[in-house]
Scaffold this active site. Structure first.
Site, mmCIF file in Angstrom:
data_model
loop_
_atom_site.group_PDB
_atom_site.id
_atom_site.type_symbol
_atom_site.label_atom_id
_atom_site.label_comp_id
_atom_site.label_asym_id
_atom_site.label_seq_id
_atom_site.Cartn_x
_atom_site.Cartn_y
_atom_site.Cartn_z
ATOM 1 C CG ASP A 272 -2.176 0.932 0.909
ATOM 2 O OD1 ASP A 272 -2.098 1.757 -0.026
ATOM 3 O OD2 ASP A 272 -3.179 0.847 1.628
HETATM 4 C C1 BGC Z 1 -5.089 3.373 0.143
HETATM 5 C C2 BGC Z 1 -5.224 2.416 -1.018
HETATM 6 C C3 BGC Z 1 -5.072 3.137 -2.317
HETATM 7 C C4 BGC Z 1 -3.754 3.872 -2.336
HETATM 8 C C5 BGC Z 1 -3.496 4.599 -3.645
HETATM 9 C C6 BGC Z 1 -3.857 4.248 0.018
HETATM 10 O O1 BGC Z 1 -3.867 5.258 0.965
HETATM 11 O O2 BGC Z 1 -5.049 2.648 1.354
HETATM 12 O O3 BGC Z 1 -6.458 1.774 -0.951
HETATM 13 O O4 BGC Z 1 -5.176 2.248 -3.393
HETATM 14 O O5 BGC Z 1 -3.752 4.811 -1.267
HETATM 15 O O6 BGC Z 1 -4.358 5.659 -3.829
#
Ligand code: BGC
Length: 755
Positions: A272
């Site tokens: 993530d």
């Molecule tokens: C979130 C993800 C997301 C990523 C990219 C993160 O903060 O937890 O779900 O895909 O950001 O935007």
């Protein structure tokens, strides 16, 4: 590895406990083209494939030109994407880039949020929404989406409950799978997230740790992810949280043993955003370098914007701390996804062509049709809905009715409020067809802190035949970083609804929201309540379609609605206690200050018909664990209009070596019934799916009785029992054990039904 060798490795994996041979199954299958390409790459270029910087974060044209970027995120305008592609054309090897974006429920045209789509109880709704979202994304040049979210969410305080499929593993898994299939049909790669257990965060607080027994993890939390892996998802994303004491981003058990060795996942794992540096903040690594090594060794192939693979991985390889073979394997996994998508031969996106696809009428029509499938009619006393011919004047109250942003939901990718049909506009247009007058008064803004507009709203309501109040949560109350401690209606919305009800005019509340709301006793103040979640771009038309009865409200709750926030977590599939809650007996499992049980159970939702269930017949009273459970039931629609019923089958194992839930959803489906029509339906479930996991991962269907419940929600009555004569067990490493498989509903041919 040749495919023949790979197949042998997979077969060995099926037969043996986790061994070195199993590890061989995790090797990517690659073409000659990719082997050749790998052979021409420097270590820096290889590491580059494992870096996914963000627009507005670590992204730079220079890194792309130097071949040090394999994928990027958060570019969505076709012009920007072309600029990045031009930089890539100046790189030595010109390896195509992945453009990742959170296309969660639409790119330009917004479809309902994933939780809402689960309420359709029809996975094809999610498949079609994903397809259209994919068509728009692809036209713009976005070839990778960070969806589906398969995090089972059992505590509605957690704001991200809106991004997933609700509290039930079966429903969540089916919807995760459908999203993978829809985006694939459009030619866009998908990312399963957030592996694993993010939805189990303590107290529903975002980013908090999760602690779940291994048996419960396998019974409930892992199956939805597994469903997406079986559907062929391309990427898996880690989560921010720690699960049972290990940050998921550094969990080799999750990313390698479960994902690759047990489930045979063949795509690649991405962290993530910034989650690799956060391994240090968890207190699981001393330094960034150590966090890099631990995450990489766990099986995380690509670093989303954390910058640590770019900073440390080449050196870790050069010093021998990480074998180059492992680096190559991660790179090949990334390249294989690009090759599968056809990126090595794809023409660059054409912004002019994109303009004709984005927001096209076909996409908007689909958004309208799919949105209304997700609305849940919670209450409809006295048949207040649909709007009847005697209604000549409607008062629409609530600022969110006249708002273009709120119905879009969060995570709107390239969505624009200009496209939105407001709820007020939708009602006005539909009312106009029958010359029904529509008045509007906001009453208060979305947060409803101030009641100075209440008097005007009450005056408007008093003149109407029907009052439609648009209330609920503003959209930024849910999503990432949006946990709530209080699930009641925001601000003074309750007072507004009470004042409107006091006019004596019938009140229908149209609710917006990204989670179950603790409506409490306010629900008694209005005869009709329609949960519409965040319906998306076509909100107004979809809401009008249902309010005016042009379409049937088809949604059912994918989450339990509590009476009070203090009751959560509260799911339909809790475990029995020796003292089940009773309002009149103190020493039972209940709260002193609220009535026992949910306000609306899981699976709940009304239609405009009047469906009665006949006797349920169990066709297989003693099925072997390898057979299917089969039951039939006759449904009769006693209303003089057509309707659609969502039939649900639940099972309970009443005596087992681990205490089993009150009931678990095992099959469901929709049946259309004409006015006065009767129809027999068959529900069938693989008996093997009635089992559960032991702590060591063994899957077991224990011989003995199982209770069967058939009806319209999780409070369905007991229909009878079956007896499974012999126990079946499957070892944790046998891949068959956890295969995601569901029951089915078949409407029997009409010649076997009665008109
Ligand atoms: C979130 C993800 C997301 C990523 C990219 C993160 O903060 O937890 O779900 O895909 O950001 O935007």
């Amino acid at each position: 590895m040749s495919s023949a060798f790979r197949l042998a490795a997979v077969l060995a994996c099926l037969a043996l406990p986790a061994t070195a041979l199993c590890a061989a199954a995790a090797e990517p299958v690659v073409s000659e083209r990719l082997r050749d390409l790998l052979g021409r790459m420097t270590i820096e270029e290889k590491v580059g494939q494992l870096d996914m910087p963000a627009r507005g974060g670590r992204y730079s044209d220079e890194a792309v030109e130097a071949g040090r970027t394999g994928a990027v995120l958060n570019f969505f305008a076709p012009e920007d994407i072309r600029r990045v592609l031009a930089a890539n054309d100046r790189s030595r090897l010109k390896i195509p880039l992945l453009f990742g974006l959170d296309v969660i429920h639409g790119y330009r045209t917004q479809f309902p949020m994933p939780l809402a789509e689960a309420a359709s109880f029809d996975p094809s709704v999610a498949e079609r929404a994903a397809y259209w979202a994919g068509v728009e994304s692809k036209a713009a040049g976005v070839n990778l989406t960070f969806t589906p979210v398969a995090d089972l969410a059992r505590d509605p305080r957690w704001g991200r409950i809106v991004e997933g499929g609700g509290e039930d593993p079966l429903l969540s898994g089916l919807f995760a799978k459908a999203r993978v299939e829809g985006f694939r049909r459009a030619g866009v790669a998908t990312t399963l997230k957030h592996f694993a257990g993010y939805g189990a965060v303590e107290g529903g607080r975002d980013y908090a740790p999760a602690d779940v027994s291994l048996a419960t993890l396998r019974d409930r939390y892992l199956p939805p992810y597994r469903a997406a892996v079986e559907a062929g998802v391309d990427l898996v994303m880690t989560s921010y949280v720690s699960l049972n004491g290990v940050p998921t981003t550094a969990s080799r058990w999750l990313m390698t043993e479960v994902l690759r060795h047990e489930w045979g996942f063949e795509g690649y794992v991405v962290s993530d955003m910034n989650a690799i540096p956060e391994v240090v903040l968890h207190g699981y690594a001393e330094t960034d370098r150590e966090a890099t090594q631990r995450s990489f060794e766990a099986g995380v192939d690509q670093d989303m914007d954390g910058g640590l693979y770019a900073a440390h991985l080449a050196d870790l390889v050069r010093t021998g701390a990480v074998p180059e073979h492992d680096l190559d394997r991660a790179v090949l996994r990334v390249l294989a996804v690009k090759e599968r998508l056809g990126l090595f031969d794809a023409p660059p996106p054409d912004p002019d062509a994109a303009r004709s696809v984005l927001g096209a009428s076909e996409v908007r029509d689909a958004a309208r049709e799919l949105a209304r499938e997700t609305f849940v009619l919670l209450k409809n006393d006295g048949g207040v809905l649909p709007v009847g011919p005697a209604t000549r004047r409607i008062a629409v109250i609530g600022a969110m009715a006249d708002d273009r942003v709120e119905p879009m939901g969060n995570n709107v990718a390239a969505g624009t409020p200009d496209d939105t049909v407001t709820i007020l506009d939708g009602i006005r247009q539909r009312a106009g067809v029958e010359a029904v007058e529509v008045d509007f008064a906001p009453g208060c803004d979305a947060d409803c802190a101030d009641d100075s507009g209440f008097d005007a709203a009450v005056r408007t309501a008093a003149r109407a035949d029907l009052v439609v109040v648009v209330a609920g949560e503003p959209r930024d109350y849910s999503g990432e970083g949006s946990s709530r401690a209080d699930l009641a209606l925001p601000g003074r919305q309750r007072d507004l609804i009470r004042r409107l009800a006091a006019t004596g005019r019938p009140v229908a509340v149209v609710l917006l929201g990204g989670r179950p709301l603790a409506l409490g006793d306010i629900v008694a103040a209005a005869p009709a309540w329609l949960m519409t979640w965040y319906p998306g771009t076509m909100a107004g038309h979809a809401v009008a379609d249902i309010l005016f009865g042009d379409e049937e409200p088809g949604g059912r709750l994918p989450v339990t609605f509590p009476r009070a926030t203090g009751q959560v977590p509260m799911t339909y599939d809790g475990l029995p206690t020796p003292r089940p809650g009773r309002d009149d007996v103190r020493y039972t499992t209940r709260y002193l200050d609220t009535a026992h049980g949910p306000l609306f159970p899981f699976g709940w939702g009304l239609g405009y018909g009047d469906v009665h269930y006949g006797e349920v017949r169990i066709l297989t009273p003693r099925p072997a664990a390898t057979d299917r459970l089969r039951v039939t039931v006759r449904l009769t629609n006693r209303a003089d209009r057509s309707t659609r019923e969502t039939v649900q089958l639940y099972v309970r194992d009443p005596v087992a070596s681990r205490v089993r839930p009150f009931r678990e959803l095992k099959a469901f489906g929709k049946v259309a019934l004409g006015p006065g029509e009767s129809r027999d339906v068959l529900l069938d479930v693989p008996v093997e799916k009635l089992g559960f996991h032991l702590e060591d991962g063994t899957w077991i269907v224990e011989a003995g009785r199982f209770q069967i419940f058939v009806g319209r929600d999780a409070s369905a009555p007991l229909a009878g029992e079956i007896v499974v004569p012999e126990t079946l067990t499957r070892s944790p490493t046998g891949r068959a054990a956890d295969r995601f498989e569901t029951g089915h509903l078949t409407a029997l041919p009409t010649d076997q039904s009665q008109k």
